[in-house]
Design a protein around this motif. Structure first.
Motif, PDB file in Angstrom:
ATOM      1  N   ASP A 181      -9.016   6.251   5.028  1.00 52.63           N
ATOM      2  CA  ASP A 181      -8.591   5.149   4.163  1.00 52.63           C
ATOM      3  C   ASP A 181      -8.121   3.939   4.974  1.00 52.63           C
ATOM      4  OD1 ASP A 181      -9.137   6.621   1.908  1.00 52.63           O
ATOM      5  OD2 ASP A 181      -7.033   6.977   1.366  1.00 52.63           O
TER       6      ASP A 181
ATOM      7  N   CYS B 267      -3.941   0.717  -3.210  1.00 49.17           N
ATOM      8  CA  CYS B 267      -3.481   2.069  -2.888  1.00 49.17           C
ATOM      9  C   CYS B 267      -2.942   2.858  -4.078  1.00 49.17           C
ATOM     10  CB  CYS B 267      -2.440   2.005  -1.776  1.00 49.17           C
ATOM     11  SG  CYS B 267      -3.179   1.410  -0.233  1.00 49.17           S
TER      12      CYS B 267
ATOM     13  N   CYS C 138       0.840  -1.199   0.000  1.00 54.36           N
ATOM     14  CA  CYS C 138       0.000   0.000   0.000  1.00 54.36           C
ATOM     15  C   CYS C 138       0.876   1.250   0.000  1.00 54.36           C
ATOM     16  CB  CYS C 138      -0.929  -0.017   1.209  1.00 54.36           C
ATOM     17  SG  CYS C 138      -2.162   1.295   1.174  1.00 54.36           S
TER      18      CYS C 138
ATOM     19  N   CYS D  53      -3.140   7.745   8.424  1.00 56.44           N
ATOM     20  CA  CYS D  53      -3.257   6.325   8.098  1.00 56.44           C
ATOM     21  C   CYS D  53      -2.775   5.472   9.273  1.00 56.44           C
ATOM     22  CB  CYS D  53      -2.464   6.010   6.833  1.00 56.44           C
ATOM     23  SG  CYS D  53      -2.755   4.352   6.200  1.00 56.44           S
TER      24      CYS D  53
ATOM     25  N   TYR E 132       0.869   3.638  -3.233  1.00 53.33           N
ATOM     26  CA  TYR E 132       0.436   5.025  -3.105  1.00 53.33           C
ATOM     27  C   TYR E 132       1.521   5.957  -3.651  1.00 53.33           C
ATOM     28  CZ  TYR E 132      -1.544   9.312  -1.268  1.00 53.33           C
ATOM     29  OH  TYR E 132      -2.081  10.571  -1.166  1.00 53.33           O
TER      30      TYR E 132
END
Length: 165
Positions: free
Chosen positions: A153, A82, A39, A111, A43
């Motif tokens: 998220d 992500c 992730c 996060c 991202y």
């Protein structure tokens, strides 16, 4: 003689069950670690691609392997989940300007906190939505917007992980 045999069989069964449970727990931890790493990388890559608006899909960045470990499966899933989020954030950053470093710092910290809170709530199976934990501000800084987005998220992922423990 029958009781000793029964006890011996029960001991063997208990041993097998305990080894199986330990293996499954280790597999889930590896998957979760892979998901988190994937992730993060997805991202970042998505953000870079979104900022330049390259329109390349995430599948162009991830290596496919025939046999995958639990870590690899988690990594691939995290990356694919992500990358689009990072891409969208990159598109916004490329067109809107703003202080992207502050947004990214807020997202990362949000996060982390969201996952932690979600895990705790999932473990308790509280069914509280993440919105019960985050403060809303009328006028948001780039950091606050990033934090709120990161929190929202990652809270559900933490909640799911907490339910599985």
């Amino acid at each position: 003689m029958g009781i000793k045999k029964t006890v011996a069989i029960l001991l063997v069964v208990c041993f097998i069950v305990s080894v199986t449970v330990a293996a499954v727990s280790a597999n889930q931890q590896e998957y979760n670690r892979g998901y988190k790493d994937g992730c993060r990388d997805g991202y970042k890559d998505g953000f870079k691609e979104g900022k330049t608006d390259s329109k390349r899909p995430y599948s162009a960045f991830i290596k496919k392997e025939a046999r995958k470990s639990d870590y690899d499966k988690g990594y691939e899933r995290g990356y694919s989940d992500c990358f689009p989020k990072g891409y969208k954030a990159g598109l916004r950053a490329g067109s809107a300007g703003g202080n992207q470093k502050e947004y990214d710092r807020g997202y990362k910290e949000g996060c982390r906190d969201g996952y932690k809170d979600g895990f705790r709530e999932g473990k308790a199976d509280s069914r509280k939505p993440y919105s019960a934990f985050i403060k809303k501000e009328a006028r948001k800084s780039d950091y606050a917007r990033g934090y709120e987005r990161g929190y929202s998220d990652c809270f559900p992922r933490g909640y799911k992980a907490g339910l599985n423990t």
